[in-house]
Each structure stands twice: as structure tokens, then as C-alpha cells.
Motif scaffolding. Sequence first.
Motif, short mmCIF file in Angstrom:
data_model
loop_
_atom_site.label_atom_id
_atom_site.label_comp_id
_atom_site.label_asym_id
_atom_site.label_seq_id
_atom_site.Cartn_x
_atom_site.Cartn_y
_atom_site.Cartn_z
N PHE A 152 -7.96 -3.65 -0.90
CA PHE A 152 -7.25 -2.69 0.27
C PHE A 152 -8.18 -1.92 0.99
O PHE A 152 -9.23 -1.39 0.88
CB PHE A 152 -6.41 -1.53 -0.56
N ALA A 164 0.61 -1.16 0.05
CA ALA A 164 0.05 0.04 0.08
C ALA A 164 0.66 1.22 0.10
O ALA A 164 0.62 2.25 -0.80
CB ALA A 164 -0.99 0.07 1.25
N CYS A 196 -4.57 4.05 -2.91
CA CYS A 196 -3.51 3.86 -1.78
C CYS A 196 -2.93 5.09 -1.28
O CYS A 196 -2.60 5.40 -0.15
CB CYS A 196 -2.20 2.93 -2.16
#
Length: 156
Positions: A104, A10, A77
Motif C-alpha cells: 500500500f 484500501a 489503510c
Amino acid sequence: MTPSKDLHLAILMAQRAVHMTRARFTIQLDYSAESLEQIDDLLLLFPSLLPRGWLMRLVQPTKVARELRQFSIIWGCYLGEVLRQQLGGEWMPFAQSELDVHSFVLCLAGYDGVKIEVMPVQQVYQKLTGIEDQSICAFYDKLQDQIRFQVSEKFD
């Protein structure tokens, strides 16, 4: 993946966003809440660049989808890293083996152990595809207000 690898990926994607915006748009991102205004401006450009209608059938839809996914992951991210650094929190381990916009998940540190799970990559994807009208700045402000509300509610 282990949490440390997820965190590393990330962060790496967020750094890629910083380098890409500096190289392509001469914009310097600094992981501040204010830098999200620049991300909002950049994201407004992309839906108009994607082919639509009959033109979409001429180009390879899978190529367009892949690029959309990549942009969503990179800038999502970055958004997640701004949230993590400014509001506190941690990236959660990936549930899937293949990365997509749902991979994510960021767990923000709410007050008194209450956690707020957000999906910043999915938020960017929805913004890019027109599913979500809310700006990235408004998304950040809403989460910040939610955390503040938890704190104020606790002391009222």
C-alpha cells in the motif's frame, strides 16, 4: 490490480477499521486528523498483547505474524485514508500480487506537482512491532508540515 481496485481495497480496509474500533472498543473514527490520536492509543495496546520470548515459541509464530499483518493493513489503510482525505492524494497500484505491508503506497499531492510517496501500512506495522517510536499523529503532522513547507518555500 487496477488503480480503481487498489483504491477500493484500501477504502474497504479503512472502513473495516472504523467498524472494528466501533464494535470492539466503542470508539467512533471519522477520518479526521484528530481521530489519529485514538489510533495511536489503540496501537499502544497491541505490542503488549503479542507473545514474547519462550511464549512466542509455544504459539504459532505464523499466526501471530498473520494477525500483525492484518492489523497493520486495516489501521494503515485507515491512516492512509485520513492522509488522502485531509492532505490530498491517491493510492498507487499494487506492485505485488500478494498483499503485505509494503503493498500500500499513497502518493500525496505536494505543491506544484511535487509528489510525496508514503507507506501508511508499513508505518503502522513498524509502530506495532516497535521498530518506529514516532506516533501516528506525529507522522501525520510531519507530512502536513512537509507539504506546507513546499508551499511556503515556493512563495518565498
